[in-house]
Design an enzyme around this catalytic site. Structure first.
Site, PDB file in Angstrom:
ATOM      1  N   GLY A 120       0.831  -1.203   0.000  1.00  0.00           N
ATOM      2  CA  GLY A 120       0.000   0.000   0.000  1.00  0.00           C
ATOM      3  C   GLY A 120       0.861   1.247   0.000  1.00  0.00           C
ATOM      4  O   GLY A 120       2.076   1.183  -0.174  1.00  0.00           O
ATOM      5  N   ILE A 154       9.450 -13.859  -5.931  1.00  0.00           N
ATOM      6  CA  ILE A 154       9.963 -15.179  -5.592  1.00  0.00           C
ATOM      7  C   ILE A 154       9.178 -16.248  -6.346  1.00  0.00           C
ATOM      8  O   ILE A 154       9.672 -17.329  -6.613  1.00  0.00           O
ATOM      9  CB  ILE A 154       9.915 -15.376  -4.061  1.00  0.00           C
ATOM     10  CG1 ILE A 154      10.904 -16.453  -3.619  1.00  0.00           C
ATOM     11  CG2 ILE A 154       8.511 -15.677  -3.596  1.00  0.00           C
ATOM     12  CD1 ILE A 154      11.176 -16.442  -2.134  1.00  0.00           C
ATOM     13  N   ASP A 155       7.937 -15.921  -6.726  1.00  0.00           N
ATOM     14  CA  ASP A 155       7.083 -16.893  -7.427  1.00  0.00           C
ATOM     15  C   ASP A 155       7.498 -17.130  -8.878  1.00  0.00           C
ATOM     16  O   ASP A 155       6.937 -17.992  -9.536  1.00  0.00           O
ATOM     17  CB  ASP A 155       5.624 -16.423  -7.429  1.00  0.00           C
ATOM     18  CG  ASP A 155       5.010 -16.438  -6.045  1.00  0.00           C
ATOM     19  OD1 ASP A 155       5.634 -17.003  -5.124  1.00  0.00           O
ATOM     20  OD2 ASP A 155       3.906 -15.884  -5.887  1.00  0.00           O
TER      21      ASP A 155
END
Ligand code: ATP
Ligand code: MG
Length: 468
Positions: free
Chosen positions: A173, A227-228
């Site tokens: 955010g 990281i994915d």
């Protein structure tokens, strides 16, 4: 008719689509929208330093491109996307003494962030003699919320690559374009290095666009962090291989637990909200995994073709079972979560716990005694420092970003495309997601490694329809 495109074949072909420049992914430069009087033409100090050492091929030709596809099917001529090669240009658009660079890290942690911060600082300092580098603390909001900027130099970043996390801190955010632009003007920032995932990249694209619209002399470079491994175009993202490596410890522990108890079942939940790359590669590397579930693969638990029946069959054969599940898998089975985080991402329910309960209930009903262990190493995997190969990779990413920004490119990200580092327009990666193709050869290697069926749906035809 697929063939692999070698340089020789490339030269001998005159495929008009390649040669016409139709698929060249060009990147905006400050030179394109600012008057020439505002852009100095400075001889690149980085290249002269290196040529001094006798390396005269260090400059990157402005016409060097990297092809996205090297396996070409001449019948499908839509694959010729090509990107500018990253690297130092002979001429740069900033005098070193006028550069005021800022580095910011946003979103979740990932191994290697500190290495990128260190190499950005060291590269700007040593290659380009830049002396004004600041770190923005606590993500995007750190631009404007009054937290003092951190002055960075090779001394302040010394040794940080051995630490996990980010020395600058991060947040979700807090993206406020007007306030960020105000801070850029107030502090005279003219190079931004923005490290973050998909949300961060969308923010970076918005900042870059606003700077161009308002004719600000600011280069915006993003270093993709996920990281994915779910960022499109690039071969893989930094920290991903470290995560795959670190996940082995959890998989090995779960395997040991499973093999030491009668009908032992180990369940390991790994990262992967929308893409199952970590789960897939960690399972492929581990070889002891009996089943891997990822978000791209819809599955059922009950029924003759369901997961539970497969676990039961394997227990009968082997006496133990190792299950790997990506955090975003099977979310359709859980009651939809309505919670969102500060960046607007949907929070996920814990599929690992859910599977544990459902499988336990199944075996209770079948009157089969099982011993179930659930391991969730998510935060342990994220927080480690990068492994050797990721350290090297992070350094190249940082240098590509610096060379591009110094040459006046803006609104770009960097990364390897077919092993060659390239600059990629932000709009090619912002808002898009790379996912595992469960009809592709890597997933079929996974299936042959685990021995799991290609579908856990009781009506496989529906499965094909759903994922196509
Ligand atoms: P990861 O998903 O790997 O943790 P991320 O960059 O996607 O990384 P987010 O928390 O989604 O992490 O976003 C990081 C920052 O980017 C936040 O400060 C968020 O406000 C901002 N952001 C997210 N989406 C947008 C968007 N569409 N436009 C501008 N800023 C955005
Ligand atoms: Mg994200």
């Amino acid at each position: 008719a697929d063939f692999i495109l070698s340089p020789e074949i490339y030269q001998s072909l005159s495929i008009s689509d390649i040669d016409s420049g139709r698929y060249l992914k060009s990147i905006p430069r400050l030179q394109d929208f600012l008057p020439a009087s505002q852009i100095p033409r400075v001889c690149n100090p980085a290249t002269s330093k290196v040529s001094f050492r006798g390396l005269d091929n260090y400059d990157t030709s402005p016409n060097d491109v990297v092809l996205k596809q090297t396996v070409i099917n001449p019948d499908k001529r839509r694959n010729f996307a090509r990107y500018l090669r990253a690297g130092p240009r002979s001429w740069i658009a900033f005098r070193p003494e006028e550069v005021r660079a800022a580095i910011v890290t946003c979103g979740g942690l990932c191994p290697g962030i500190n290495t990128v911060i260190r190499e950005l600082t060291d590269g700007l300092w040593h290659l380009y003699d830049v002396r004004s580098i600041v770190g923005i603390r606590g993500g995007y909001r750190g631009f404007y919320n009054g937290t003092p900027y951190l002055e960075l130099s090779p001394r302040t970043v010394d040794g940080i690559h051995r630490l996990g996390g980010t020395i600058l801190g991060s947040s979700r955010g807090g993206f406020d374009l007007e306030q960020i632009l105000g801070a850029i003007r107030r502090h005279g920032l003219n190079q931004l290095y923005i490290i973050g995932g998909d949300g961060t990249i969308r923010g970076a694209a918005a900042i870059a666009e606003a700077c161009m619209r308002e004719r600000l002399r600011v280069s915006v470079a993003s270093i993709p962090k996920t990281i994915d491994n779910d960022i499109p175009v690039i071969d893989h993202s930094f920290g991903f291989m470290t995560a795959v490596e670190e996940a082995q410890r959890a998989l090995n522990a779960a395997h040991v637990e499973a093999t030491c108890f009668p009908n032992g079942i180990g369940i390991v939940r790994l990262m992967g909200r929308n893409s199952g790359f970590i789960a897939m590669y960690a399972s492929l590397a581990n070889r002891d995994v009996d089943c891997c579930l990822i978000p791209e693969l819809p599955f059922e638990i009950e029924g003759p073709n369901g997961l539970a029946a497969f676990v039961e069959k394997r227990l009968q054969e082997n006496g133990h079972f190792l299950l790997v599940v990506a955090e975003g898998a099977g979310q359709d089975l859980l009651a939809a979560s309505t919670e969102i985080d500060a960046s607007g991402n949907r929070k996920f329910n814990d599929i690992g716990l859910y599977l544990k309960e459902r499988l336990q209930a199944y075996f209770n009903r079948e009157n089969i005694e099982v011993s179930m262990k659930y391991i969730d190493p998510t935060y342990m995997v994220r927080a480690v420092p990068a492994t050797a190969s990721d350290q090297m990779y992070c350094a190249v990413l940082a240098h590509s970003a610096i060379h591009g920004a110094m040459a006046g490119f803006t609104s770009f990200t960097v990364g390897p495309v077919n092993g060659r580092h390239a600059m990629i327009p932000l709009q090619d990666v912002a808002g898009q997601q790379q996912r595992v193709d469960i009809r592709d050869r890597t997933w079929s290697r996974l299936l042959s490694s685990t021995g799991q069926p290609s579908s856990f749906l009781n009506q496989p035809a529906a499965a094909l329809h759903q994922t196509a």
